[in-house]
Design a protein around this motif. Structure first.
Motif, PDB file in Angstrom:
ATOM      1  N   THR A   7     116.167  29.012  26.784  1.00 19.29           N
ATOM      2  CA  THR A   7     117.367  28.333  26.302  1.00 19.29           C
ATOM      3  C   THR A   7     118.498  29.352  26.190  1.00 19.29           C
ATOM      4  OG1 THR A   7     116.702  28.689  24.002  1.00 19.29           O
ATOM      5  CG2 THR A   7     116.063  26.603  25.007  1.00 19.29           C
ATOM      6  N   ALA A   8     119.715  28.862  26.267  1.00 20.33           N
ATOM      7  CA  ALA A   8     120.879  29.754  26.240  1.00 20.33           C
ATOM      8  C   ALA A   8     121.045  30.408  24.875  1.00 20.33           C
ATOM      9  CB  ALA A   8     122.137  28.971  26.591  1.00 20.33           C
ATOM     10  N   THR A   9     121.473  31.665  24.891  1.00 22.90           N
ATOM     11  CA  THR A   9     121.802  32.376  23.657  1.00 22.90           C
ATOM     12  C   THR A   9     123.219  32.020  23.217  1.00 22.90           C
ATOM     13  OG1 THR A   9     122.728  34.287  24.814  1.00 22.90           O
ATOM     14  CG2 THR A   9     120.343  34.296  24.394  1.00 22.90           C
ATOM     15  N   ARG A  10     123.621  32.548  22.062  1.00 22.64           N
ATOM     16  CA  ARG A  10     124.994  32.325  21.600  1.00 22.64           C
ATOM     17  C   ARG A  10     126.012  32.941  22.549  1.00 22.64           C
ATOM     18  NH1 ARG A  10     126.038  34.659  16.027  1.00 22.64           N
ATOM     19  NH2 ARG A  10     124.767  36.346  16.877  1.00 22.64           N
ATOM     20  N   GLY A  11     125.586  33.960  23.280  1.00 28.76           N
ATOM     21  CA  GLY A  11     126.482  34.587  24.248  1.00 28.76           C
ATOM     22  C   GLY A  11     127.318  35.713  23.701  1.00 28.76           C
ATOM     23  N   THR A  12     127.096  36.094  22.432  1.00 27.55           N
ATOM     24  CA  THR A  12     127.880  37.169  21.833  1.00 27.55           C
ATOM     25  C   THR A  12     127.694  38.466  22.613  1.00 27.55           C
ATOM     26  OG1 THR A  12     127.546  36.158  19.674  1.00 27.55           O
ATOM     27  CG2 THR A  12     128.335  38.434  19.704  1.00 27.55           C
ATOM     28  N   THR A  13     128.799  39.105  22.952  1.00 34.56           N
ATOM     29  CA  THR A  13     128.708  40.378  23.669  1.00 34.56           C
ATOM     30  C   THR A  13     129.945  41.215  23.376  1.00 34.56           C
ATOM     31  OG1 THR A  13     128.372  41.382  25.850  1.00 34.56           O
ATOM     32  CG2 THR A  13     129.795  39.463  25.765  1.00 34.56           C
ATOM     33  N   ASN A  14     129.760  42.525  23.375  1.00 32.61           N
ATOM     34  CA  ASN A  14     130.864  43.453  23.161  1.00 32.61           C
ATOM     35  C   ASN A  14     130.639  44.683  24.038  1.00 32.61           C
ATOM     36  OD1 ASN A  14     132.674  42.412  21.000  1.00 32.61           O
ATOM     37  ND2 ASN A  14     130.786  42.408  19.799  1.00 32.61           N
ATOM     38  N   PRO A  15     131.693  45.292  24.546  1.00 29.94           N
ATOM     39  CA  PRO A  15     131.519  46.537  25.296  1.00 29.94           C
ATOM     40  C   PRO A  15     130.814  47.584  24.453  1.00 29.94           C
ATOM     41  CG  PRO A  15     133.732  45.669  25.617  1.00 29.94           C
ATOM     42  CD  PRO A  15     133.097  44.840  24.534  1.00 29.94           C
ATOM     43  N   ASN A  16     129.924  48.325  25.090  1.00 24.62           N
ATOM     44  CA  ASN A  16     129.168  49.421  24.473  1.00 24.62           C
ATOM     45  C   ASN A  16     128.172  48.977  23.413  1.00 24.62           C
ATOM     46  OD1 ASN A  16     129.814  51.814  25.825  1.00 24.62           O
ATOM     47  ND2 ASN A  16     131.787  51.930  24.794  1.00 24.62           N
ATOM     48  N   ARG A  17     127.933  47.697  23.317  1.00 22.96           N
ATOM     49  CA  ARG A  17     126.986  47.210  22.312  1.00 22.96           C
ATOM     50  C   ARG A  17     125.571  47.760  22.548  1.00 22.96           C
ATOM     51  NH1 ARG A  17     125.435  40.855  20.966  1.00 22.96           N
ATOM     52  NH2 ARG A  17     124.488  41.282  18.924  1.00 22.96           N
ATOM     53  N   LEU A  18     125.200  47.946  23.807  1.00 20.54           N
ATOM     54  CA  LEU A  18     123.830  48.339  24.137  1.00 20.54           C
ATOM     55  C   LEU A  18     123.727  49.792  24.591  1.00 20.54           C
ATOM     56  CD1 LEU A  18     122.691  45.114  26.018  1.00 20.54           C
ATOM     57  CD2 LEU A  18     122.486  45.664  23.587  1.00 20.54           C
ATOM     58  N   ARG A  19     124.718  50.606  24.235  1.00 19.34           N
ATOM     59  CA  ARG A  19     124.737  51.982  24.732  1.00 19.34           C
ATOM     60  C   ARG A  19     123.525  52.776  24.278  1.00 19.34           C
ATOM     61  NH1 ARG A  19     128.131  51.097  20.729  1.00 19.34           N
ATOM     62  NH2 ARG A  19     128.368  52.503  18.940  1.00 19.34           N
ATOM     63  N   ARG A  20     123.020  52.543  23.068  1.00 20.25           N
ATOM     64  CA  ARG A  20     121.871  53.313  22.585  1.00 20.25           C
ATOM     65  C   ARG A  20     120.619  52.981  23.391  1.00 20.25           C
ATOM     66  NH1 ARG A  20     124.011  55.645  18.205  1.00 20.25           N
ATOM     67  NH2 ARG A  20     125.841  54.550  17.401  1.00 20.25           N
ATOM     68  N   MET A  21     120.419  51.699  23.637  1.00 22.35           N
ATOM     69  CA  MET A  21     119.285  51.296  24.460  1.00 22.35           C
ATOM     70  C   MET A  21     119.417  51.845  25.876  1.00 22.35           C
ATOM     71  SD  MET A  21     118.033  47.436  25.472  1.00 22.35           S
ATOM     72  CE  MET A  21     117.140  47.022  23.974  1.00 22.35           C
ATOM     73  N   GLU A  73     121.504  34.870  33.850  1.00 18.58           N
ATOM     74  CA  GLU A  73     121.913  34.022  32.731  1.00 18.58           C
ATOM     75  C   GLU A  73     121.425  32.591  32.951  1.00 18.58           C
ATOM     76  OE1 GLU A  73     123.125  32.937  30.021  1.00 18.58           O
ATOM     77  OE2 GLU A  73     123.537  34.847  29.046  1.00 18.58           O
ATOM     78  N   ILE A  74     120.968  31.967  31.872  1.00 18.50           N
ATOM     79  CA  ILE A  74     120.483  30.587  31.962  1.00 18.50           C
ATOM     80  C   ILE A  74     121.634  29.579  31.950  1.00 18.50           C
ATOM     81  CG2 ILE A  74     120.188  30.137  29.495  1.00 18.50           C
ATOM     82  CD1 ILE A  74     117.366  29.013  30.275  1.00 18.50           C
ATOM     83  N   SER A 106     111.973  47.173  38.676  1.00 12.77           N
ATOM     84  CA  SER A 106     111.686  48.434  37.997  1.00 12.77           C
ATOM     85  C   SER A 106     111.983  48.369  36.507  1.00 12.77           C
ATOM     86  CB  SER A 106     112.510  49.566  38.610  1.00 12.77           C
ATOM     87  OG  SER A 106     112.249  49.715  39.980  1.00 12.77           O
ATOM     88  N   LEU A 107     112.897  47.470  36.117  1.00 16.39           N
ATOM     89  CA  LEU A 107     113.316  47.395  34.718  1.00 16.39           C
ATOM     90  C   LEU A 107     113.797  45.993  34.400  1.00 16.39           C
ATOM     91  CD1 LEU A 107     114.255  48.790  31.989  1.00 16.39           C
ATOM     92  CD2 LEU A 107     116.483  49.043  33.117  1.00 16.39           C
ATOM     93  N   ILE A 108     113.395  45.492  33.246  1.00 18.69           N
ATOM     94  CA  ILE A 108     114.002  44.287  32.668  1.00 18.69           C
ATOM     95  C   ILE A 108     114.501  44.671  31.282  1.00 18.69           C
ATOM     96  CG2 ILE A 108     113.673  41.923  31.849  1.00 18.69           C
ATOM     97  CD1 ILE A 108     111.336  41.703  33.843  1.00 18.69           C
ATOM     98  N   ARG A 109     115.791  44.500  31.066  1.00 19.33           N
ATOM     99  CA  ARG A 109     116.354  44.697  29.736  1.00 19.33           C
ATOM    100  C   ARG A 109     116.665  43.324  29.152  1.00 19.33           C
ATOM    101  NH1 ARG A 109     122.213  47.303  28.908  1.00 19.33           N
ATOM    102  NH2 ARG A 109     122.769  45.193  29.538  1.00 19.33           N
ATOM    103  N   ALA A 110     116.042  43.007  28.013  1.00 18.08           N
ATOM    104  CA  ALA A 110     116.246  41.719  27.346  1.00 18.08           C
ATOM    105  C   ALA A 110     116.692  42.009  25.923  1.00 18.08           C
ATOM    106  CB  ALA A 110     114.967  40.894  27.368  1.00 18.08           C
ATOM    107  N   ALA A 111     117.994  42.087  25.717  1.00 20.52           N
ATOM    108  CA  ALA A 111     118.543  42.458  24.410  1.00 20.52           C
ATOM    109  C   ALA A 111     119.121  41.233  23.716  1.00 20.52           C
ATOM    110  CB  ALA A 111     119.629  43.529  24.580  1.00 20.52           C
ATOM    111  N   ASN A 112     118.714  41.043  22.469  1.00 22.70           N
ATOM    112  CA  ASN A 112     119.224  39.943  21.642  1.00 22.70           C
ATOM    113  C   ASN A 112     118.935  38.576  22.263  1.00 22.70           C
ATOM    114  OD1 ASN A 112     120.587  41.783  19.707  1.00 22.70           O
ATOM    115  ND2 ASN A 112     121.843  42.253  21.486  1.00 22.70           N
ATOM    116  N   VAL A 113     117.815  38.468  22.965  1.00 20.73           N
ATOM    117  CA  VAL A 113     117.451  37.227  23.648  1.00 20.73           C
ATOM    118  C   VAL A 113     116.431  36.418  22.850  1.00 20.73           C
ATOM    119  CG1 VAL A 113     116.298  36.295  25.695  1.00 20.73           C
ATOM    120  CG2 VAL A 113     118.002  38.105  25.947  1.00 20.73           C
TER     121      VAL A 113
END
Length: 260
Positions: A7-21, A73-74, A106-113
């Motif tokens: 199901t779809a997420t809220r869609g919240t996103t910001n630049p550099n939000r995932l830089r640590r990951m 994206e769903i 090689s990689l799946i990144r699933a952040a805040n999903v």
């Protein structure tokens, strides 16, 4: 066309939000990417705007310039909105947990999903995503705050979960247990007495308190000292090179919920 899974997420996103990951992935998974014949990564559920997908491509290419990234994206409207950002090595696709990409990645990144799902759904989602990994592939699934100050993620290989990483902007951290609110879905409801993750955060707070004199040097030095002391009782998988980044990685088996 088969209906996407999820199901779809809220869609919240910001630049550099995932830089640590991203920084951790490039450092830790970089050797496997370089060994891959085709280093292909998926950014699953990138949200209403594709900023973090563009950033993932840029950061992975510091590890291997051949890296390609596909944002999935769903919500088809989000895929359409991302089309102007398509470029060499970067594309977007409608889909969900089935990962409509060939070959294996090689990689799946699933952040805040997974935050919106029940805890009982985690194992089946993990299994589905792991089945889409190449033999040396990595799934990174976790949660962060809106501007990426606090982040916790699980790293999984094709065989299952391997590690849990805690990462923070140290200047904004009062105590390590502040990260509890960003635990992934597999752990967030297990931060209660009797569960390993609760004991870990309790011991981390104690080590942090004992390291208080090092705060006169910097928050980074206090973190390094606390993590070093924590390692006497917990199986850490990294060293001061990652600790300096405000990170610490622990073996999954030490934190896994007792019912798993």
């Amino acid at each position: 066309m088969t209906r996407p899974v999820g199901t779809a997420t809220r869609g919240t996103t910001n630049p550099n939000r995932l830089r640590r990951m991203d920084r951790w992935i490039a450092a830790v998974h970089g050797p496997a990417l370089r060994r891959s014949e085709r280093p292909l990564a998926v950014d699953l559920g990138y949200g209403a705007a594709p900023w973090t997908t563009l950033e993932l491509l840029r950061r992975l290419r510091t590890a291997d310039p051949r890296c390609e990234v596909i944002g999935i994206e769903i919500d088809p409207a989000r895929v359409t909105a991302a089309e102007p950002y398509v470029r060499e090595g970067l594309s977007f696709r409608h889909g969900g947990f089935e990962i409509p990409v060939q070959p294996a990645v090689s990689l799946i990144r699933a952040a805040n999903v997974l935050r919106q799902y029940d805890e009982g759904a985690v194992d089946s989602v993990w299994a589905r995503l792991r089945s889409r990994l190449a033999p040396e592939g990595l799934l990174v699934e976790g949660t962060c705050d809106e501007i990426g100050r606090r982040h916790v993620w699980v790293a999984l290989g094709p065989e299952g979960p391997r590690t849990v990483t805690f990462a923070a902007r140290l200047g904004s951290l009062d105590r390590p247990s502040d990260l509890a609110e960003r635990l992934p879905k597999a752990l967030i409801h297990r931060n209660v007495p009797g569960e390993p993750v609760h004991a870990f955060l309790r011991d981390f707070d104690r080590a942090w308190a004992s390291a208080a004199p090092y705060a006169a040097l910097s928050a980074r030095q206090r973190w390094i000292r606390a993590v070093r002391d924590l390692g006497a009782d917990w199986p850490l998988r990294d060293d001061h090179r990652r600790w300096r980044q405000g990170e610490v990685t622990v073996e999954w088996s030490a934190l896994a919920p007792r019912s798993i």
